[in-house]
Structures are given as C-alpha cells and as structure tokens.
Scaffold this active site. Structure first.
Site, PDB file in Angstrom:
ATOM      1  N   SER A  48       0.755  -1.237  -0.068  1.00  0.00           N
ATOM      2  CA  SER A  48       0.124  -0.002  -0.160  1.00  0.00           C
ATOM      3  C   SER A  48       0.976   1.161  -0.014  1.00  0.00           C
ATOM      4  O   SER A  48       0.199   2.319  -0.347  1.00  0.00           O
ATOM      5  CB  SER A  48      -0.864   0.006   1.265  1.00  0.00           C
ATOM      6  OG  SER A  48      -1.816  -1.123   1.219  1.00  0.00           O
ATOM      7  N   GLY A 230      -4.565  -1.885  -0.609  1.00  0.00           N
ATOM      8  CA  GLY A 230      -3.594  -1.557  -1.772  1.00  0.00           C
ATOM      9  C   GLY A 230      -3.436   0.015  -2.051  1.00  0.00           C
ATOM     10  O   GLY A 230      -4.181   0.695  -1.534  1.00  0.00           O
ATOM     11  N   GLY A 232      -2.797   3.597  -4.691  1.00  0.00           N
ATOM     12  CA  GLY A 232      -3.771   4.261  -5.578  1.00  0.00           C
ATOM     13  C   GLY A 232      -4.787   4.890  -5.218  1.00  0.00           C
ATOM     14  O   GLY A 232      -5.417   4.884  -4.047  1.00  0.00           O
ATOM     15  N   CYS A 258      -9.225  -1.532   3.728  1.00  0.00           N
ATOM     16  CA  CYS A 258      -8.665  -0.492   3.226  1.00  0.00           C
ATOM     17  C   CYS A 258      -9.242  -0.065   1.833  1.00  0.00           C
ATOM     18  O   CYS A 258     -10.441   0.554   1.755  1.00  0.00           O
ATOM     19  CB  CYS A 258      -7.123  -0.629   3.316  1.00  0.00           C
ATOM     20  SG  CYS A 258      -6.162   0.740   3.438  1.00  0.00           S
ATOM     21  N   PHE A 259      -8.295  -0.456   0.912  1.00  0.00           N
ATOM     22  CA  PHE A 259      -8.604  -0.195  -0.444  1.00  0.00           C
ATOM     23  C   PHE A 259      -9.958  -0.864  -0.789  1.00  0.00           C
ATOM     24  O   PHE A 259     -11.042  -0.298  -1.433  1.00  0.00           O
ATOM     25  CB  PHE A 259      -7.730  -0.771  -1.649  1.00  0.00           C
ATOM     26  CG  PHE A 259      -7.722   0.149  -2.669  1.00  0.00           C
ATOM     27  CD1 PHE A 259      -7.416   1.497  -2.807  1.00  0.00           C
ATOM     28  CD2 PHE A 259      -7.859  -0.810  -3.711  1.00  0.00           C
ATOM     29  CE1 PHE A 259      -7.346   1.944  -4.304  1.00  0.00           C
ATOM     30  CE2 PHE A 259      -8.036  -0.083  -5.162  1.00  0.00           C
ATOM     31  CZ  PHE A 259      -7.545   1.244  -5.288  1.00  0.00           C
ATOM     32  N   GLN A 262     -13.085   1.138   0.275  1.00  0.00           N
ATOM     33  CA  GLN A 262     -13.350   2.269  -0.668  1.00  0.00           C
ATOM     34  C   GLN A 262     -14.146   1.896  -1.885  1.00  0.00           C
ATOM     35  O   GLN A 262     -14.947   2.444  -2.351  1.00  0.00           O
ATOM     36  CB  GLN A 262     -12.077   3.015  -1.031  1.00  0.00           C
ATOM     37  CG  GLN A 262     -11.419   3.473   0.064  1.00  0.00           C
ATOM     38  CD  GLN A 262      -9.790   3.993  -0.049  1.00  0.00           C
ATOM     39  OE1 GLN A 262      -9.291   3.741  -1.163  1.00  0.00           O
ATOM     40  NE2 GLN A 262      -9.231   4.138   1.060  1.00  0.00           N
ATOM     41  N   ASN A 300      -3.405   2.441   6.884  1.00  0.00           N
ATOM     42  CA  ASN A 300      -2.473   3.209   5.967  1.00  0.00           C
ATOM     43  C   ASN A 300      -3.411   3.570   4.908  1.00  0.00           C
ATOM     44  O   ASN A 300      -3.731   2.573   3.789  1.00  0.00           O
ATOM     45  CB  ASN A 300      -1.428   2.155   5.513  1.00  0.00           C
ATOM     46  CG  ASN A 300      -0.589   2.607   4.304  1.00  0.00           C
ATOM     47  OD1 ASN A 300      -0.669   3.847   3.836  1.00  0.00           O
ATOM     48  ND2 ASN A 300       0.009   1.781   3.681  1.00  0.00           N
ATOM     49  N   GLY A 302      -4.941   7.061   2.146  1.00  0.00           N
ATOM     50  CA  GLY A 302      -4.784   8.330   1.939  1.00  0.00           C
ATOM     51  C   GLY A 302      -6.271   8.959   1.299  1.00  0.00           C
ATOM     52  O   GLY A 302      -6.354  10.042   0.870  1.00  0.00           O
ATOM     53  N   PHE A 303      -7.183   7.909   0.857  1.00  0.00           N
ATOM     54  CA  PHE A 303      -8.442   8.073   0.189  1.00  0.00           C
ATOM     55  C   PHE A 303      -9.436   7.823   1.472  1.00  0.00           C
ATOM     56  O   PHE A 303      -9.385   6.716   2.306  1.00  0.00           O
ATOM     57  CB  PHE A 303      -8.633   7.472  -0.953  1.00  0.00           C
ATOM     58  CG  PHE A 303      -7.568   8.051  -1.996  1.00  0.00           C
ATOM     59  CD1 PHE A 303      -8.170   9.179  -2.782  1.00  0.00           C
ATOM     60  CD2 PHE A 303      -6.230   7.671  -1.881  1.00  0.00           C
ATOM     61  CE1 PHE A 303      -7.462   9.433  -3.924  1.00  0.00           C
ATOM     62  CE2 PHE A 303      -5.636   8.300  -3.125  1.00  0.00           C
ATOM     63  CZ  PHE A 303      -5.921   9.086  -3.934  1.00  0.00           C
ATOM     64  N   HIS A 348      -6.555  -2.048   9.261  1.00  0.00           N
ATOM     65  CA  HIS A 348      -5.944  -3.415   8.999  1.00  0.00           C
ATOM     66  C   HIS A 348      -6.113  -4.346   9.837  1.00  0.00           C
ATOM     67  O   HIS A 348      -5.216  -4.121  10.985  1.00  0.00           O
ATOM     68  CB  HIS A 348      -4.350  -2.974   8.582  1.00  0.00           C
ATOM     69  CG  HIS A 348      -4.312  -2.401   7.295  1.00  0.00           C
ATOM     70  ND1 HIS A 348      -3.528  -3.156   6.279  1.00  0.00           N
ATOM     71  CD2 HIS A 348      -4.236  -1.083   6.984  1.00  0.00           C
ATOM     72  CE1 HIS A 348      -3.416  -2.348   5.230  1.00  0.00           C
ATOM     73  NE2 HIS A 348      -3.719  -1.138   5.644  1.00  0.00           N
ATOM     74  N   GLU A 350      -5.428  -7.189  10.127  1.00  0.00           N
ATOM     75  CA  GLU A 350      -4.102  -8.299  10.403  1.00  0.00           C
ATOM     76  C   GLU A 350      -3.370  -7.807  11.419  1.00  0.00           C
ATOM     77  O   GLU A 350      -2.304  -8.645  11.877  1.00  0.00           O
ATOM     78  CB  GLU A 350      -3.860  -8.712   9.180  1.00  0.00           C
ATOM     79  CG  GLU A 350      -2.885  -7.646   8.445  1.00  0.00           C
ATOM     80  CD  GLU A 350      -3.442  -6.482   8.156  1.00  0.00           C
ATOM     81  OE1 GLU A 350      -2.388  -5.358   7.969  1.00  0.00           O
ATOM     82  OE2 GLU A 350      -4.645  -6.388   7.784  1.00  0.00           O
TER      83      GLU A 350
END
Length: 381
Positions: A48, A230, A232, A258-259, A262, A300, A302-303, A348, A350
């Site tokens: 990530s 992940g 991006g 996380c990703f 989103q 972790n 940023g979006f 996260h 995990e």
C-alpha cells in the site's frame, strides 16, 4: 550508514538537509508520515506504500535491524524513507542485516538526520505532497533544479497502481486444521499476514490477481470473496468495483479492508475523496458503533469513503450503514450492508504491525459465510 550529503525537497519548495541513508541516488513519491513507534519492516514491505516516501515520526529507527520473518510482501515497496536518528547497529536476536543495508541492497533511497517533527508538522498543515530525495552527487544540484524534478513527478490522485503490486499468478494459502470455507481473495496489494489470519480460522484462501473477474472468483467455488488493501486512487478501480457489484447482486459474502472498503463504498454508490494527510500508523482510534467499543487500529490510507455518518442509507443493494468512525476526524472507517452479506473496514485488522483489537473482524467473516451457507441450505432443502 553513509556520510554522503542528502537533501529532501517538497513540491512547495521547502527543503531539509541530511545524510544519505540506504541507497545513493534519487527518488520521488508522495510524502506521508507514519506515527507507529515500531513495525518499520512491516511498513516498508506493505504494498500500500508503493510510490510513497514515508516519514517515520518515531525518532530512533533501526534498533531491531532487519529479519527474515516480518516481511509483508517479497520486497520493500516504499519509494523512500525519512528518519531522524538511525541506529548505528541493530540489536535483536532475529536481525540478519541492518535497515540501512537492506534498503541499499533493494535500491531504496532514504535520508537521515532530518527534523522529522518539523517535517510532520509541515505536512499536517499543508497536506501530503510530492517530494524528492537526492543523495550523493544528485544532492549537489541547485535548489531550482531539484524542485523542477519534483514538480515533474506524478501525483497520487488518479494513480492506478494495483497492477504494479498484485500477484501475477494465483496461489493458495491452505487452511490451518480442518477446512471450513474457501475464499477468493483479490490481491490489490495484499499483505502476507492477511491470508494467514484467514487460514488460521479454517479458510482455504485462493489469492487471485488484481484483474480477476467474478467468473474467476466463482471458478474456485468460494464461500466468500475478500478485497484487500492496496495503493492508488480508488476512483481508477472500475473493473474491481464491477466485480463487487456482481458479488452483491449474487448475495455472495464479501469482506473488504482499506482499499477494499473504498471499492465497496463505490459499488454501493458512494463517492471517495483524498484526505489532507491520511492515516498511517498503528495507533489510530476507531469506534465500532455496533458495540460502542473503541479500538486502536493499524491504518495506511490517503483516500476515504464519502458516506453519511448517521442513520441508514437506501442503495441499489438495500440498506447500508456506517459501522466504524475515526475518532480523530470522523472519517468513515467501516460499512455494513444490512440486506446483503457484505461489510468492510478502512483499517488493517491483520495487525502487522499493530494492535490486535480488530481481529474479531475475521471472525465476523466466518460467521457471515456460515450464516449464508445455512441460508442457502434452507433455500435448497
């Protein structure tokens, strides 16, 4: 450690001088800060962090060196590393080499001797931004030359990076003990601890490439589908959102982190947006609204998902509610579908590295698949 000069240049022109750390050369990325007091090896090998230059706020880094057990992927993914006081020698029985040596052998450019407190405060006030680290001969260029190179580097907004970090071949992580369920896990930058946490619960995990279709998922005869973390911009992940929508339509149990959170948000019709400086570290407080419990989480990102914090929202797939909220800034940290078997969290569970407060989320996935299997059995009885 090197005695060669290094300089860090932010896209707004602010510079920090220091010494070379890791490989000698030049690197560019998005400057972000991580507030964890430990776990730098897991951070550096987290996919990530691809294309990000990580500023570690803990002042003394490298004490435990680098070992062969704590990798979260097969390489270091950060674009660069910024530390204040690197340890001159590692002191841990598991250490095989120093952090500086491992960065150098993998070509990761870093800088040490930086006032990371001042740099973090700057990023908190101005927001994350592009940055360059220049060491050795590259550091002798003029400030204008260095800034021009930073401004010419790519931005994170609009970046489609899953293809660059995902596995190219599917692989299987077998269940530990008696096999209870099979899960298709879409690798958008998955950390190795995630399928391990699933396998510990009797789940056979089929890790599939980022571009796996819903038909590819069904080919492993799954009881559920998992979408990983992940790097991006989630706005670029239309194919993955389409897979989630197919899963929701088929009432396939689904869990995303996380990703993946989103992307579930997008599939449900919510927007996503870029945070000013994001959440990174292993000490982020989150409230689980379903229990009222406050968890300390590893994050972790940023979006974030743009969804109403209060009440239930009617979507194409039924009712949805926000289940988890970040206590520092009220960012959406979790979603739950009330009429189809799907949920996600922004952090996260995990916990590599990090606290174990959120491990129950994997148990919820097991319960979700068990209830769905029981429901299906009732339908076909």
């Amino acid at each position: 450690m090197s005695d060669q000069p290094a300089v860090l240049v932010l896209e707004d022109g602010r510079t920090f001088a220091g010494e070379a750390f890791g490989a000698i050369g030049t690197t560019f990325g998005e400057a972000v800060f991580s507030t964890g007091m430990t776990g730098y090896q897991e951070t550096l090998t987290d996919p990530s962090f691809h294309r990000q230059v990580v500023v570690l706020t803990a002042p003394h880094i490298g004490n435990t060196g680098w070992n062969d057990e704590d990798y979260e992927s097969n390489q270091i993914w950060v674009a660069g590393l910024v530390v204040r006081d690197p340890s001159p020698r590692p002191s841990n029985w598991r250490s095989t080499v120093s952090l500086d040596e491992r960065m150098a052998t993998q070509g990761i450019v870093g800088i040490s001797g930086v006032d990371t407190r001042a740099l973090t405060r700057h990023l908190r006030e101005r927001g994350v931004m592009r940055v360059g680290i220049f060491s050795g001969e590259a550091a002798t260029q003029t400030g204008e030359q260095l800034l021009d190179q930073v401004l010419a580097s790519p931005q994170m907004a609009g970046a489609d990076l899953a293809a660059e970090v995902s596995t190219t071949q599917a692989y299987v992580v077998p269940a530990v003990g008696e096999k209870r369920f099979t899960v298709a896990a879409i690798d958008l930058g998955i950390k190795s601890m995630t399928p391990q946490r699933l396998s510990e619960r009797g789940i056979e995990v089929h890790v599939l490439p980022y571009d796996a279709t819903y038909a590819d998922c069904l080919a492993v005869n799954p009881d559920g589908i998992f979408f990983s973390n992940g790097p991006g911009d989630p706005a670029t992940a239309d194919p993955q959102v389409a897979v989630i929508r197919e899963a929701l339509q088929a009432r396939m149990p689904l869990f995303g982190i996380c990703f993946g959170n989103q992307l579930l948000g997008r599939a449900l019709g919510f927007g996503t947006y870029k945070l000013k400086y994001g959440h990174r570290g292993i000490n982020q407080p989150v409230m689980d609204r379903t229990t009222g419990k406050v968890e300390i989480t590893a994050q972790n990102h940023g979006f974030a998902v743009d969804a109403p914090l209060e009440g239930e929202v009617d979507t194409e797939f039924g009712r949805v509610r926000v289940t988890h909220v970040g206590l520092n800034d009220d960012v959406v940290e979790g979603l739950e579908c009330l009429d189809v078997p799907a949920y996600s969290v922004q952090f996260h569970p995990e916990a590599a590295a990090g606290p174990h407060d959120s491990a129950y989320l994997f148990d919820r996935f097991v319960d979700l698949m068990a209830r769905n299997a029981h429901s299906e059995k009732g339908i076909h009885a």
